[in-house]
Write a protein that holds these residues in place. Structure first.
Motif, PDB file in Angstrom:
ATOM      1  N   MET A 276     -50.914  -3.400  31.366  1.00  0.00           N
ATOM      2  CA  MET A 276     -49.534  -3.806  31.079  1.00  0.00           C
ATOM      3  C   MET A 276     -49.066  -4.723  32.212  1.00  0.00           C
ATOM      4  O   MET A 276     -49.326  -4.451  33.388  1.00  0.00           O
ATOM      5  N   GLN A 277     -48.409  -5.782  31.852  1.00  0.00           N
ATOM      6  CA  GLN A 277     -47.771  -6.637  32.836  1.00  0.00           C
ATOM      7  C   GLN A 277     -46.266  -6.519  32.699  1.00  0.00           C
ATOM      8  O   GLN A 277     -45.741  -6.526  31.578  1.00  0.00           O
ATOM      9  N   VAL A 278     -45.566  -6.404  33.827  1.00  0.00           N
ATOM     10  CA  VAL A 278     -44.109  -6.459  33.830  1.00  0.00           C
ATOM     11  C   VAL A 278     -43.721  -7.704  34.613  1.00  0.00           C
ATOM     12  O   VAL A 278     -44.085  -7.855  35.784  1.00  0.00           O
ATOM     13  N   LEU A 279     -43.034  -8.611  33.956  1.00  0.00           N
ATOM     14  CA  LEU A 279     -42.691  -9.912  34.522  1.00  0.00           C
ATOM     15  C   LEU A 279     -41.177 -10.059  34.607  1.00  0.00           C
ATOM     16  O   LEU A 279     -40.418  -9.516  33.784  1.00  0.00           O
ATOM     17  N   SER A 280     -40.745 -10.834  35.573  1.00  0.00           N
ATOM     18  CA  SER A 280     -39.335 -11.174  35.691  1.00  0.00           C
ATOM     19  C   SER A 280     -39.127 -12.572  35.130  1.00  0.00           C
ATOM     20  O   SER A 280     -39.814 -13.524  35.539  1.00  0.00           O
ATOM     21  N   THR A 281     -38.236 -12.717  34.172  1.00  0.00           N
ATOM     22  CA  THR A 281     -37.945 -14.000  33.551  1.00  0.00           C
ATOM     23  C   THR A 281     -36.454 -14.289  33.696  1.00  0.00           C
ATOM     24  O   THR A 281     -35.669 -13.399  34.061  1.00  0.00           O
ATOM     25  N   PRO A 282     -36.039 -15.520  33.399  1.00  0.00           N
ATOM     26  CA  PRO A 282     -34.603 -15.816  33.472  1.00  0.00           C
ATOM     27  C   PRO A 282     -33.752 -14.926  32.571  1.00  0.00           C
ATOM     28  O   PRO A 282     -32.560 -14.723  32.835  1.00  0.00           O
ATOM     29  N   ASP A 283     -34.372 -14.366  31.531  1.00  0.00           N
ATOM     30  CA  ASP A 283     -33.631 -13.502  30.614  1.00  0.00           C
ATOM     31  C   ASP A 283     -33.768 -12.027  30.968  1.00  0.00           C
ATOM     32  O   ASP A 283     -33.289 -11.166  30.233  1.00  0.00           O
ATOM     33  N   GLY A 284     -34.458 -11.727  32.057  1.00  0.00           N
ATOM     34  CA  GLY A 284     -34.636 -10.339  32.452  1.00  0.00           C
ATOM     35  C   GLY A 284     -36.095  -9.936  32.469  1.00  0.00           C
ATOM     36  O   GLY A 284     -37.007 -10.760  32.310  1.00  0.00           O
ATOM     37  N   LEU A 285     -36.344  -8.654  32.633  1.00  0.00           N
ATOM     38  CA  LEU A 285     -37.712  -8.149  32.680  1.00  0.00           C
ATOM     39  C   LEU A 285     -38.361  -8.175  31.292  1.00  0.00           C
ATOM     40  O   LEU A 285     -37.696  -7.946  30.275  1.00  0.00           O
ATOM     41  N   VAL A 286     -39.668  -8.431  31.286  1.00  0.00           N
ATOM     42  CA  VAL A 286     -40.444  -8.449  30.050  1.00  0.00           C
ATOM     43  C   VAL A 286     -41.714  -7.627  30.281  1.00  0.00           C
ATOM     44  O   VAL A 286     -42.366  -7.754  31.313  1.00  0.00           O
ATOM     45  N   MET A 287     -42.036  -6.784  29.319  1.00  0.00           N
ATOM     46  CA  MET A 287     -43.272  -5.993  29.346  1.00  0.00           C
ATOM     47  C   MET A 287     -44.260  -6.628  28.384  1.00  0.00           C
ATOM     48  O   MET A 287     -43.918  -6.910  27.229  1.00  0.00           O
ATOM     49  N   ARG A 288     -45.493  -6.858  28.845  1.00  0.00           N
ATOM     50  CA  ARG A 288     -46.532  -7.436  27.981  1.00  0.00           C
ATOM     51  C   ARG A 288     -47.643  -6.419  27.791  1.00  0.00           C
ATOM     52  O   ARG A 288     -48.164  -5.853  28.754  1.00  0.00           O
ATOM     53  N   LEU A 289     -48.013  -6.204  26.524  1.00  0.00           N
ATOM     54  CA  LEU A 289     -49.015  -5.202  26.167  1.00  0.00           C
ATOM     55  C   LEU A 289     -49.976  -5.748  25.118  1.00  0.00           C
ATOM     56  O   LEU A 289     -49.632  -6.658  24.352  1.00  0.00           O
ATOM     57  N   GLY A 290     -51.158  -5.157  25.048  1.00  0.00           N
ATOM     58  CA  GLY A 290     -52.104  -5.481  23.989  1.00  0.00           C
ATOM     59  C   GLY A 290     -52.976  -6.667  24.308  1.00  0.00           C
ATOM     60  O   GLY A 290     -52.761  -7.394  25.285  1.00  0.00           O
ATOM     61  N   PRO A 291     -53.985  -6.903  23.466  1.00  0.00           N
ATOM     62  CA  PRO A 291     -54.963  -7.964  23.741  1.00  0.00           C
ATOM     63  C   PRO A 291     -54.365  -9.363  23.709  1.00  0.00           C
ATOM     64  O   PRO A 291     -54.915 -10.284  24.312  1.00  0.00           O
TER      65      PRO A 291
END
Length: 562
Positions: A488-503
């Motif tokens: 899982m990646q947790v990223l900070s974007t201009p719109d807030g935090l984003v969680m990325r999951l899956g292939p």
């Protein structure tokens, strides 16, 4: 977790019952056929495991019991030709009334009696806003009605002596494993087709929602916690899929090709396939529809290729007639043997108690091999399975073998009880010469209740008035690992935090709820609205782990910082 999936199992004459998935719940009512209504009527609730094992549910791990080659004695036929034809004559009115009450866009129905097609007709449109009609040759996604098709395919291979129902899965797929090594060595094809392996309810389905394919998901089943082997029932699409894959490996072909060779081509089911691409490219196909603010919309698609044996087949009402004739004809169609009778009969036997009696003198519900199996108040065997995609399909098939009678109902709308209501009303009229229960609100009400199952107990749309974020965004960002769900990646974007999951790195926006807890919108077939994401932050003011509520049903949803 909400589960429409494709079939559930349960039963009980004299009481209204629902049990979990089997993508098959059964519904019965006192005074009716007293038989299970197979079912996509299932959602997140699970039937209680049987308190006392029956002859087909072993309390302790012992060698697989031999399956009987012949079904138990059954009651003789009781429906007259006049009764059946009377019900068929009223079926058109039943269907039109059901469509008028629900607005479901399209529907296709077939009725078979003693190797003859009594009814074959389509209604409505393939897609809202498109005038092209549904006909007997319109292709629908079957969802969990794929399971009895799959068990028919395996019966064909069993009849050819390539495999046996009581073969350990590892005999044909040495890489297959579950959490317990003993169970891994002994779990059979029949165990997985009967949902009695000990795998938890819908094991692997959330991996499919994240975009993982069949090999990855089957390999991850070894992480799932196990209930008592052969003593507990839990509906699992990927357990059944693993067994089907092992059979295909024994024949040296893919499951999709095996299905075509063993069943579809010999029966002339030219519009039936276990490949999603064949459905997607069919010129006469029914689109999926969901209800939005009271209106039906064709919003998307559902690619179930990962679980093809359990939920990925597509077919037409006309093709399903051939298969129902095969089932009712003991493996023969038009006097020609297609599937070995003894191997096919094994699929019709109770293998596990799927729902124990819930009331005095109530009847238990059973699951066979890809079928809900029950016996009605007249002692007649009743085979049933329903299928459903929350993303826009609902189907059902019900057979009364002693009557030589079967019905299949295919729809292109999300599960609201439409196919089950049509089928139950048909049998109701056949038995009593009139409709004795208004099945649609009865079954529809059960679906409405189940629609709320599995949702979080917290209202993440309404953070507490005094909510505060304890740490800055960079305390949460980073890469986290999980042996089951992958990274899982947790990223900070201009719109807030984003969680990325899956292939494919599917992005889920995180919205702060309170403290170190955030919410995110779930996606896919098993979506349940907003769910929670809770970070564990230690003294260094940097998150060391994160638990995703929706992914944590079986305790597997915690990710650790890399």
């Amino acid at each position: 977790m909400r589960r429409r999936c494709a079939g559930r199992a349960a039963a009980g004459a004299g009481a209204l019952l629902i049990a979990a998935c089997g993508t098959g719940g059964m519904v019965t009512a006192a005074g009716q056929f007293g038989a299970p209504l197979g079912a996509a009527v299932a959602a997140g609730t699970r039937p209680d495991p049987p308190a006392v094992p029956t002859s087909t549910t072993l309390a302790t791990p012992t060698p697989t019991p031999a399956l009987s080659a012949a079904p138990p004695a059954q009651a003789p036929p009781s429906l007259t030709q006049a009764q059946i034809h009377g019900a068929v004559a009223r079926l058109d009115g039943v269907i039109r009334a059901t469509m008028a009450r629900t607005g479901v866009p399209g529907l296709s129905v077939a009725v078979v009696h003693k190797d003859r097609t009594l009814y074959l007709k389509g209604y409505g449109v393939r897609r809202v806003g498109d005038p092209r009609p549904v006909g007997p040759d319109t292709v629908f996604q079957l969802a969990s009605v794929s399971k009895p098709l799959a068990s028919t395919v395996v019966a064909g291979v069993v009849g050819g002596k390539t495999v046996a129902w009581d073969d350990p899965v590892v005999k044909h797929d040495p890489e297959f494993a579950l959490k317990d090594p003993w169970v891994s060595r002994h779990v059979t094809l029949a165990d997985l087709f009967a949902h009695r392996s000990g795998l938890p309810d819908h094991a692997g389905d959330l991996l499919e929602d994240l975009g993982y394919g069949r090999p990855y998901i089957i390999a991850r089943l070894r992480y799932e916690p196990l209930a008592p082997f052969r003593a507990s029932y839990a509906y699992t699409n990927f357990g059944l899929t693993a067994a089907a894959e092992a059979v295909a490996k024994a024949r040296g072909v893919t499951w999709e090709e095996l299905s075509a060779r063993v069943l579809y081509r010999p029966l002339g089911m030219t519009s039936t396939s276990s490949l999603f691409d064949d459905y997607a490219n069919a010129p006469d196909r029914a689109s999926l529809h969901v209800k939005v603010n009271g209106h039906w919309e064709a919003k998307g698609s559902r690619d179930p290729q990962a679980q093809s044996p359990a939920g990925g087949a597509s077919s037409t009402a006309r093709d399903m007639v051939s298969w129902m004739r095969l089932q009712l004809g003991d493996g023969k169609v038009g006097g020609r043997t297609v599937i070995d009778q003894a191997a096919l009969e094994q699929t019709h036997l109770p293998q596990i108690v799927s729902a124990p009696p819930r009331a005095p003198f109530g009847e238990a519900g059973f699951y066979g091999l890809g079928w809900n199996v029950g016996y009605d108040d007249l002692g007649r065997l009743r085979l049933n399975h329903s299928g459903g995609f929350d993303l826009g399909a609902a189907t059902t098939v019900t057979l009364l073998p002693t009557e030589g009678l079967g019905i299949v109902v295919l729809t292109n709308g999300e599960p609201l009880g439409v196919p089950e209501a049509v089928a139950e009303t048909f049998f109701d009229i056949a038995q009593h010469s009139r409709q004795t229960v208004d099945w649609l609100p009865l079954i529809g009400g059960l679906f409405a209740k189940m629609d709320q199952a599995g949702r979080s107990t917290l209202d993440y749309a309404r953070p507490p008035p005094d909510a505060t974020q304890r740490h800055p965004a960079d305390a949460y960002t980073g890469t986290y690992d999980n042996p089951y769900y992958g990274p899982m990646q947790v990223l900070s974007t201009p719109d807030g935090l984003v969680m990325r999951l899956g292939p494919k790195g599917t992005a889920f926006p995180l919205r702060h709820y309170d403290g170190d807890t955030f919410s995110y919108p779930t996606q896919g077939e098993n979506a349940v609205g907003l769910s929670g994401v809770r970070f564990t932050v230690r003294e260094a003011r940097r998150a060391t782990a994160v638990t995703v509520e929706h992914l944590n049903q079986n305790g597997l949803g915690t990710f650790t910082r890399r």
